[in-house]
Enzyme design. Structure first.
Site, PDB file in Angstrom:
ATOM      1  N   ASP A  36      16.796   7.069   5.849  1.00  0.00           N
ATOM      2  CA  ASP A  36      15.502   7.161   5.159  1.00  0.00           C
ATOM      3  C   ASP A  36      15.616   6.850   3.681  1.00  0.00           C
ATOM      4  O   ASP A  36      14.634   6.485   3.041  1.00  0.00           O
ATOM      5  CB  ASP A  36      14.917   8.572   5.317  1.00  0.00           C
ATOM      6  CG  ASP A  36      14.272   8.765   6.669  1.00  0.00           C
ATOM      7  OD1 ASP A  36      13.925   7.746   7.293  1.00  0.00           O
ATOM      8  OD2 ASP A  36      14.124   9.918   7.100  1.00  0.00           O
ATOM      9  N   HIS A  80      13.850   5.577  15.694  1.00  0.00           N
ATOM     10  CA  HIS A  80      15.182   5.965  15.223  1.00  0.00           C
ATOM     11  C   HIS A  80      16.004   6.434  16.411  1.00  0.00           C
ATOM     12  O   HIS A  80      15.526   7.258  17.190  1.00  0.00           O
ATOM     13  CB  HIS A  80      15.115   7.140  14.235  1.00  0.00           C
ATOM     14  CG  HIS A  80      14.233   6.911  13.059  1.00  0.00           C
ATOM     15  ND1 HIS A  80      12.942   7.370  12.997  1.00  0.00           N
ATOM     16  CD2 HIS A  80      14.457   6.272  11.880  1.00  0.00           C
ATOM     17  CE1 HIS A  80      12.405   7.036  11.834  1.00  0.00           C
ATOM     18  NE2 HIS A  80      13.289   6.368  11.129  1.00  0.00           N
ATOM     19  N   SER A 116       6.047   9.015  13.460  1.00  0.00           N
ATOM     20  CA  SER A 116       7.490   8.794  13.493  1.00  0.00           C
ATOM     21  C   SER A 116       8.143   9.411  14.735  1.00  0.00           C
ATOM     22  O   SER A 116       7.608  10.329  15.344  1.00  0.00           O
ATOM     23  CB  SER A 116       8.088   9.427  12.233  1.00  0.00           C
ATOM     24  OG  SER A 116       9.379   8.967  12.014  1.00  0.00           O
ATOM     25  N   ASN A 120      -3.443   5.788   6.143  1.00  0.00           N
ATOM     26  CA  ASN A 120      -4.178   6.585   7.127  1.00  0.00           C
ATOM     27  C   ASN A 120      -4.972   5.670   8.070  1.00  0.00           C
ATOM     28  O   ASN A 120      -4.783   4.446   8.066  1.00  0.00           O
ATOM     29  CB  ASN A 120      -5.093   7.592   6.413  1.00  0.00           C
ATOM     30  CG  ASN A 120      -6.152   6.884   5.557  1.00  0.00           C
ATOM     31  OD1 ASN A 120      -6.406   5.683   5.710  1.00  0.00           O
ATOM     32  ND2 ASN A 120      -6.759   7.635   4.664  1.00  0.00           N
ATOM     33  N   GLN A 130     -10.749   0.071   0.791  1.00  0.00           N
ATOM     34  CA  GLN A 130     -11.155  -0.741  -0.358  1.00  0.00           C
ATOM     35  C   GLN A 130      -9.949  -1.405  -1.026  1.00  0.00           C
ATOM     36  O   GLN A 130     -10.045  -2.539  -1.523  1.00  0.00           O
ATOM     37  CB  GLN A 130     -11.983   0.077  -1.367  1.00  0.00           C
ATOM     38  CG  GLN A 130     -11.335   1.329  -1.929  1.00  0.00           C
ATOM     39  CD  GLN A 130     -11.522   2.558  -1.036  1.00  0.00           C
ATOM     40  OE1 GLN A 130     -11.749   2.449   0.170  1.00  0.00           O
ATOM     41  NE2 GLN A 130     -11.430   3.741  -1.635  1.00  0.00           N
ATOM     42  N   TYR A 175       0.839  -1.188   0.000  1.00  0.00           N
ATOM     43  CA  TYR A 175       0.000   0.000   0.000  1.00  0.00           C
ATOM     44  C   TYR A 175       0.881   1.248   0.000  1.00  0.00           C
ATOM     45  O   TYR A 175       1.753   1.390   0.850  1.00  0.00           O
ATOM     46  CB  TYR A 175      -0.919   0.025   1.221  1.00  0.00           C
ATOM     47  CG  TYR A 175      -1.935   1.129   1.109  1.00  0.00           C
ATOM     48  CD1 TYR A 175      -3.158   0.900   0.503  1.00  0.00           C
ATOM     49  CD2 TYR A 175      -1.652   2.411   1.562  1.00  0.00           C
ATOM     50  CE1 TYR A 175      -4.087   1.920   0.351  1.00  0.00           C
ATOM     51  CE2 TYR A 175      -2.561   3.436   1.406  1.00  0.00           C
ATOM     52  CZ  TYR A 175      -3.778   3.186   0.802  1.00  0.00           C
ATOM     53  OH  TYR A 175      -4.686   4.193   0.640  1.00  0.00           O
ATOM     54  N   HIS A 222       7.669  15.553   9.588  1.00  0.00           N
ATOM     55  CA  HIS A 222       6.803  14.523   9.009  1.00  0.00           C
ATOM     56  C   HIS A 222       5.342  14.774   9.327  1.00  0.00           C
ATOM     57  O   HIS A 222       4.461  14.524   8.513  1.00  0.00           O
ATOM     58  CB  HIS A 222       7.171  13.137   9.558  1.00  0.00           C
ATOM     59  CG  HIS A 222       8.197  12.428   8.726  1.00  0.00           C
ATOM     60  ND1 HIS A 222       7.964  12.063   7.432  1.00  0.00           N
ATOM     61  CD2 HIS A 222       9.456  12.011   9.014  1.00  0.00           C
ATOM     62  CE1 HIS A 222       9.040  11.445   6.945  1.00  0.00           C
ATOM     63  NE2 HIS A 222       9.969  11.418   7.877  1.00  0.00           N
ATOM     64  N   HIS A 245      -3.813 -39.645  19.416  1.00  0.00           N
ATOM     65  CA  HIS A 245      -2.404 -39.264  19.307  1.00  0.00           C
ATOM     66  C   HIS A 245      -1.518 -40.430  19.782  1.00  0.00           C
ATOM     67  O   HIS A 245      -0.566 -40.824  19.112  1.00  0.00           O
ATOM     68  CB  HIS A 245      -2.096 -38.045  20.180  1.00  0.00           C
ATOM     69  CG  HIS A 245      -2.577 -36.737  19.638  1.00  0.00           C
ATOM     70  ND1 HIS A 245      -3.910 -36.432  19.494  1.00  0.00           N
ATOM     71  CD2 HIS A 245      -1.901 -35.626  19.207  1.00  0.00           C
ATOM     72  CE1 HIS A 245      -4.023 -35.197  19.011  1.00  0.00           C
ATOM     73  NE2 HIS A 245      -2.818 -34.681  18.827  1.00  0.00           N
ATOM     74  N   GLU A 281      -2.570 -36.116  28.351  1.00  0.00           N
ATOM     75  CA  GLU A 281      -3.422 -35.020  27.866  1.00  0.00           C
ATOM     76  C   GLU A 281      -4.771 -35.533  27.367  1.00  0.00           C
ATOM     77  O   GLU A 281      -5.527 -34.787  26.733  1.00  0.00           O
ATOM     78  CB  GLU A 281      -2.689 -34.244  26.765  1.00  0.00           C
ATOM     79  CG  GLU A 281      -1.455 -33.491  27.287  1.00  0.00           C
ATOM     80  CD  GLU A 281      -0.752 -32.630  26.238  1.00  0.00           C
ATOM     81  OE1 GLU A 281      -1.129 -32.689  25.050  1.00  0.00           O
ATOM     82  OE2 GLU A 281       0.182 -31.897  26.623  1.00  0.00           O
TER      83      GLU A 281
END
Lengths: 434, 434
Positions: free
Chosen positions: B361, B328, B237, B214, B191, B130, B262, B420, B415
């Site tokens: 960066d 950072h 950031s 966002n 979407q 994205y 930023h 098993h 168990e």
């Protein structure tokens, strides 16, 4: 009823897609209840945890009794038979040896520009392991979650386990002891997850939470994800067996039932090149179901979610196996390694007829916490890296900055991030002044 | 106003706790809207994607125009200057070289019991990246997300990027081309995430989704987690600079402002052993803010979230840095490696005065997608392993099963998992019959 499919049938693709798309578990909508529980624990800490424990687990506790005392633990584990203890210890030793090989290496190198680059792995400081109470309270899962954390170097490792009505499984406490768990809290549900994530006066917060649980626990883990790390949201268990006709039908039936007996939502699938063998396995399943202790659960799982798929050749088997992306994959054919090489998407692979999946649940060495519901397409079973994180490292020399700094400045300007560019420019200017 | 703290002050611990606990970003409650969008895309596929794109991005598209055509891409990237292209290519080459070293190794060994154990790493088949539209549409982020995927061996790599009103950043398309992205879809928001997770007639589903976005994108990623893998839920950031008095105050100021510019929610913190230097940096920040293009944003970030913390020595600095667990971390002291060794909790570390964070960066090589909001305590920056998964492998011989099978059987019985145990027992009985 159990699916019987054949890739030779005209309707195969639609039937297989239906099998893949099956919703085996209704997601209970518990999210609002969980949100309220988390908010309550954040606001009121121990008081909330104690009230919720009284309500859900019928346990009147005080804060100083949230953790098992050393004496309580001693008394409980004294009940364990020497044979069970020896089996747990063998399992722990093998799991430890396997996971010790997963410890990653740090790296550092200097490149042509003169930049020293690398990374460093470090463990999370504290981890919390959720252990369900009651029937699903498996000591083997305590080992499988706790040992990778200890191998990673986690400093503080705690367990939360609900003890409804005060009942605890001594083997769980012994497994925690063997694995090196520091503290076991008798608290469960979303309140346990909230306490681990946010901390209370008694329960210090952790950085990572792992372990299986019911719908409340799963919803709580999803909600606290980001505040702490979580392992995964586990779904019902699955096994896919790929077997040619040259196998013991009863062995395969038992392997399928090993998954089916976990849960009515569990899924066991056989893919075989031999239709008659497929029928023989189905018959063997039916026969074993007559006497199996958990036949109600295993029978429902096999009836509702089980499948036998007949394929024309092993390449077809591999293609279907990749679409299924099973949690557990058993390969019982002549050259199992060759077939495994064609199946990238699986959580754990068990090679050959002498490797029943149950070995992997307990003593094989690899982890039994594995990606379900096709998530092996993108995720791994629990491992040492889940309890570690990587920090990248970079050191420029003036010369390195002179070589690559102008490109950084240019890209910063193109992204309209002026201060980024200036932070490089100010240094380059100093170099030019020299 | 910017925090000024000193560990020598009586109220320090409370002030520092307040700084750590600050909520810098109001979580917008978009979850219900996002749930509806995802359901709509699942139900109606392309039709829903197109309608939502028309509504949110004011773009009347048809399904055959969801993807950029090769001709459109050519036309856009022809607009990029040779200098910008060269800078992007240098960055790509360095990011590729760094990440190539992260490729993990498979393992296989046979243990004393005769069991052959190991694991195998494989890439996810398809990944979706994205990329935000508008101001936050950073070509560098395309490289940082796409290159690790390509290094991992991901077969199909697609980008979704909203193009509100039809506007696209040519550098984003060029970065996608350089990184080896197969297809770029002009769709964004929840979407886009839904289409990537569930697929539509035009957009094939992927296995892993990464990239920033966002509040809608973040909520959608959280919702589809489990259906597909996601990288992380990124927050605003942060940078932490640890500097002694022997530094250029303007350089440090610019490094702090690189984060502050930023986002108003970004956080820049200086820890210094020298109170006068701390004051000098604050003054330099104020001076640079007078002329900075993004002074409104950077100024608000510094005013609301910035901090200068004076410590008595570097050990105190390390202890605070571990509690902050910064995304950072710049270390500008005499022996930065020695101090870094005391700070396990950080996303990326920049060593020495010649390594401004802006290098990382763009062109350093390490990834700039890093854990925010103290999640460096338990998670790593984006890396090649994020696009791979590990399958564990086990093969027993009859002798290995004879050695460890009885312990598995015993634990299964403890168990109450009878099938098993029987799956192991049936094989052991065959061995005993021999």
């Amino acid at each position: 009823m159990t699916f019987f499919l054949s890739t030779a049938d005209a309707g195969f693709e639609a039937d297989f897609a239906a099998l893949l798309g099956m919703k085996r578990e209704e997601a209970e909508d518990v999210d609002q209840a969980v949100a309220a529980i988390i908010a309550d624990v954040r606001a009121r800490g121990d008081a909330a945890v104690l009230e919720l424990t009284a309500r859900f687990d019928r346990m009147a506790l005080t804060a100083d009794r949230l953790a098992f005392s050393p004496a309580e633990i001693e008394a409980e584990i004294a009940k364990v038979s020497p044979e069970d203890r020896a089996a747990l210890e063998l399992a722990a030793e093998r799991i430890r040896a396997y996971h010790a090989r997963q410890l990653p290496e740090d790296a550092s190198w200097t490149d042509a520009a003169g930049a020293t680059l690398g990374w460093r792995w470090t463990p999370v400081s504290a981890a919390g392991l959720y252990v369900p109470g009651g029937l699903a309270s498996y000591p083997s899962s305590v080992l499988m979650n706790a040992i990778p954390a200890k191998v990673a170097g986690v400093e503080r490792l705690v367990v939360t386990c609900p003890t409804p009505g005060g009942v605890v499984n001594p083997l769980v406490l012994l497994a925690a002891r063997i694995a090196g768990v520091d503290t076991v809290y008798r608290v469960g549900g979303a309140q346990a997850i909230a306490a681990l994530a946010y901390g209370t006066a008694t329960i210090a917060p952790v950085d990572k939470i792992t372990g299986p649980g019911n719908a409340y626990v799963a919803a709580a883990k999803r909600r606290v994800f980001g505040r702490v790390g979580i392992d995964m949201i586990a779904g019902p268990s699955e096994v896919l067996v790929i077997a040619d006709g040259d196998n013991d039908a009863d062995w395969v039936a038992l392997d399928l039932l090993s998954q089916a007996e976990h849960d009515e939502s569990a899924q066991a699938i056989l893919i075989t090149t031999d239709a008659a063998f497929g029928q023989a396995v189905a018959a063997a399943v039916a026969k074993r179901l007559e006497t199996l202790e958990r036949r109600a659960i295993a029978g429902a799982s096999w009836r509702d979610n089980g499948a036998v798929i007949v394929v024309r050749d092993l390449d077809e088997a591999a293609a279907l196996a990749n679409r299924i992306a099973a949690e557990h994959l058993e390969i019982m054919v002549d050259d199992p390694e060759a077939l495994a090489a064609k199946i990238p998407h699986a959580g754990a692979i068990f090679l050959g007829a002498w490797t029943p999946e149950a070995i992997g649940d307990y003593v094989g060495g690899p982890n039994h916490v594995l990606p379900t519901a096709r998530s092996a397409r993108f995720s791994s079973g629990l491992n040492v890296l889940d309890f570690m994180k990587k920090t990248t490292m970079a050191r420029m020399t003036p010369e390195a900055l002179r070589a690559i700094g102008p490109s950084a400045e240019r890209l910063a300007v193109s992204e309209s991030l002026q201060a980024h560019g200036l932070s490089v420019r100010a240094r380059l200017d100093r170099l030019n002044d020299r």
